[in-house]
Design a protein around this motif. Structure first.
Motif, mmCIF file in Angstrom:
data_model
loop_
_atom_site.group_PDB
_atom_site.id
_atom_site.type_symbol
_atom_site.label_atom_id
_atom_site.label_comp_id
_atom_site.label_asym_id
_atom_site.label_seq_id
_atom_site.Cartn_x
_atom_site.Cartn_y
_atom_site.Cartn_z
ATOM 1 N N THR A 15 0.836 -1.208 0.000
ATOM 2 C CA THR A 15 0.000 0.000 0.000
ATOM 3 C C THR A 15 0.865 1.250 0.000
ATOM 4 O O THR A 15 0.569 2.220 -0.709
ATOM 5 N N ASP A 16 1.942 1.240 0.765
ATOM 6 C CA ASP A 16 2.854 2.382 0.805
ATOM 7 C C ASP A 16 3.453 2.635 -0.581
ATOM 8 O O ASP A 16 3.511 3.781 -1.048
ATOM 9 N N VAL A 17 3.877 1.567 -1.245
ATOM 10 C CA VAL A 17 4.474 1.701 -2.578
ATOM 11 C C VAL A 17 3.427 2.174 -3.593
ATOM 12 O O VAL A 17 3.726 2.968 -4.481
ATOM 13 N N THR A 18 2.192 1.722 -3.427
ATOM 14 C CA THR A 18 1.105 2.198 -4.291
ATOM 15 C C THR A 18 0.927 3.704 -4.129
ATOM 16 O O THR A 18 0.780 4.433 -5.121
ATOM 17 N N CYS A 19 0.963 4.169 -2.900
ATOM 18 C CA CYS A 19 0.847 5.609 -2.644
ATOM 19 C C CYS A 19 2.019 6.369 -3.256
ATOM 20 O O CYS A 19 1.829 7.439 -3.853
ATOM 21 N N LEU A 20 3.231 5.819 -3.133
ATOM 22 C CA LEU A 20 4.395 6.453 -3.758
ATOM 23 C C LEU A 20 4.215 6.544 -5.270
ATOM 24 O O LEU A 20 4.525 7.569 -5.875
ATOM 25 N N ALA A 21 3.719 5.463 -5.877
ATOM 26 C CA ALA A 21 3.511 5.458 -7.332
ATOM 27 C C ALA A 21 2.504 6.534 -7.737
ATOM 28 O O ALA A 21 2.699 7.231 -8.735
ATOM 29 N N LEU A 22 1.433 6.686 -6.952
ATOM 30 C CA LEU A 22 0.441 7.720 -7.258
ATOM 31 C C LEU A 22 1.042 9.112 -7.129
ATOM 32 O O LEU A 22 0.812 9.982 -7.981
ATOM 33 N N LEU A 23 1.812 9.345 -6.081
ATOM 34 C CA LEU A 23 2.454 10.647 -5.902
ATOM 35 C C LEU A 23 3.457 10.912 -7.023
ATOM 36 O O LEU A 23 3.596 12.046 -7.488
ATOM 37 N N ASP A 24 4.127 9.870 -7.477
ATOM 38 C CA ASP A 24 5.089 10.008 -8.567
ATOM 39 C C ASP A 24 4.386 10.348 -9.877
ATOM 40 O O ASP A 24 4.797 11.242 -10.610
ATOM 41 N N LYS A 25 3.315 9.630 -10.181
ATOM 42 C CA LYS A 25 2.634 9.802 -11.476
ATOM 43 C C LYS A 25 1.676 10.989 -11.511
ATOM 44 O O LYS A 25 1.503 11.621 -12.540
ATOM 45 N N GLU A 26 1.028 11.292 -10.370
ATOM 46 C CA GLU A 26 -0.019 12.317 -10.363
ATOM 47 C C GLU A 26 0.371 13.589 -9.625
ATOM 48 O O GLU A 26 -0.333 14.582 -9.687
ATOM 49 N N GLY A 27 1.484 13.540 -8.920
ATOM 50 C CA GLY A 27 1.954 14.731 -8.220
ATOM 51 C C GLY A 27 1.393 14.849 -6.817
ATOM 52 O O GLY A 27 0.624 13.995 -6.360
ATOM 53 N N PRO A 28 1.782 15.919 -6.112
ATOM 54 C CA PRO A 28 1.334 16.125 -4.733
ATOM 55 C C PRO A 28 -0.190 16.161 -4.637
ATOM 56 O O PRO A 28 -0.870 16.613 -5.568
ATOM 57 N N MET A 29 -0.704 15.676 -3.507
ATOM 58 C CA MET A 29 -2.151 15.681 -3.273
ATOM 59 C C MET A 29 -2.425 15.672 -1.778
ATOM 60 O O MET A 29 -1.531 15.386 -0.983
ATOM 61 N N THR A 30 -3.660 15.980 -1.428
ATOM 62 C CA THR A 30 -4.041 15.952 -0.021
ATOM 63 C C THR A 30 -4.150 14.505 0.444
ATOM 64 O O THR A 30 -4.267 13.583 -0.370
ATOM 65 N N ALA A 31 -4.136 14.330 1.756
ATOM 66 C CA ALA A 31 -4.313 12.990 2.315
ATOM 67 C C ALA A 31 -5.653 12.406 1.869
ATOM 68 O O ALA A 31 -5.740 11.220 1.550
ATOM 69 N N GLY A 32 -6.688 13.225 1.841
ATOM 70 C CA GLY A 32 -8.009 12.767 1.404
ATOM 71 C C GLY A 32 -8.007 12.286 -0.036
ATOM 72 O O GLY A 32 -8.615 11.261 -0.363
ATOM 73 N N GLN A 33 -7.327 13.020 -0.904
ATOM 74 C CA GLN A 33 -7.236 12.610 -2.307
ATOM 75 C C GLN A 33 -6.475 11.296 -2.428
ATOM 76 O O GLN A 33 -6.876 10.406 -3.179
ATOM 77 N N LEU A 34 -5.393 11.168 -1.689
ATOM 78 C CA LEU A 34 -4.605 9.937 -1.700
ATOM 79 C C LEU A 34 -5.430 8.770 -1.175
ATOM 80 O O LEU A 34 -5.404 7.673 -1.742
ATOM 81 N N ALA A 35 -6.210 9.022 -0.130
ATOM 82 C CA ALA A 35 -7.080 7.975 0.427
ATOM 83 C C ALA A 35 -8.107 7.525 -0.604
ATOM 84 O O ALA A 35 -8.335 6.329 -0.786
ATOM 85 N N ARG A 36 -8.732 8.479 -1.292
ATOM 86 C CA ARG A 36 -9.738 8.130 -2.308
ATOM 87 C C ARG A 36 -9.115 7.333 -3.447
ATOM 88 O O ARG A 36 -9.694 6.367 -3.923
ATOM 89 N N ARG A 37 -7.915 7.745 -3.896
ATOM 90 C CA ARG A 37 -7.268 7.066 -5.023
ATOM 91 C C ARG A 37 -6.887 5.622 -4.685
ATOM 92 O O ARG A 37 -6.865 4.772 -5.555
ATOM 93 N N THR A 38 -6.578 5.371 -3.397
ATOM 94 C CA THR A 38 -6.155 4.030 -3.000
ATOM 95 C C THR A 38 -7.277 3.204 -2.396
ATOM 96 O O THR A 38 -7.112 1.998 -2.194
ATOM 97 N N GLY A 39 -8.397 3.851 -2.071
ATOM 98 C CA GLY A 39 -9.505 3.142 -1.443
ATOM 99 C C GLY A 39 -9.341 3.004 0.064
ATOM 100 O O GLY A 39 -10.087 2.261 0.694
ATOM 101 N N LEU A 40 -8.390 3.725 0.640
ATOM 102 C CA LEU A 40 -8.190 3.682 2.087
ATOM 103 C C LEU A 40 -9.139 4.657 2.773
ATOM 104 O O LEU A 40 -9.619 5.607 2.164
ATOM 105 N N SER A 41 -9.355 4.432 4.052
ATOM 106 C CA SER A 41 -10.166 5.376 4.816
ATOM 107 C C SER A 41 -9.383 6.668 4.987
ATOM 108 O O SER A 41 -8.158 6.678 4.998
#
Length: 155
Positions: A39-65
């Motif tokens: 999950t951590d690596v998935t979040c890193l990949a999203l930040l790498d490909k999509e750029g900085p985002m809020t915790a809420g945006q990151l949660a929505r993109r990964t399906g985490l609470s």
């Protein structure tokens, strides 16, 4: 009796399922090497490909609470030197999570660059026409997986 086409369709489906499983195992190995989880690596990949985002945006993109789960991920990434939190310049109430590209992340990038070179070399073995078919299939199958994921999450 199964036709040759039906066998080929089933073989392709089976190989793509195997590819998905191998991708998960690859990312798990990368995560383990970095002292993280998938999950951590998935979040890193999203930040790498999509750029900085809020915790809420990151949660929505990964399906985490939005609460504890995403906070724990961001804490681990920050502690490991992979990401940092910063205040949004426009809305100071918002916290933005951004990738730290040097340091710990640079080692992961080396792993992904080696993989990318090998994968690109494989693709280059195909003709332009074959690559066009493979690209069409990849785009359409990625969209299918994305839409199926969204459907599952929305239920």
């Amino acid at each position: 009796m199964m036709t040759e086409r039906a066998r080929a369709v089933m073989a392709l489906y089976s190989e793509n399922r195997q590819a998905a499983a191998q991708a998960v195992l690859f990312h798990a190995a990368v995560a383990s090497r970095a002292g993280l989880n998938v999950t951590d690596v998935t979040c890193l990949a999203l930040l790498d490909k999509e750029g900085p985002m809020t915790a809420g945006q990151l949660a929505r993109r990964t399906g985490l609470s939005k609460g504890g789960a995403i906070t724990a991920v961001i804490d681990r990434l920050e502690k490991g030197g992979f990401a940092r939190r910063r205040r949004d310049a426009v809305d100071r109430r918002q916290v933005i999570v951004e990738l730290v590209r040097d340091g710990a992340y640079a080692e992961l990038q080396g792993i992904f660059e080696r993989f990318s070179k090998a994968y690109t070399a494989l693709i280059e073995e195909y003709t332009d026409a074959e690559i066009a078919v493979l690209l069409d299939f990849a785009r359409r199958s990625n969209e299918l997986v994305r839409s199926q994921t969204e459907e599952i999450r929305s239920r």
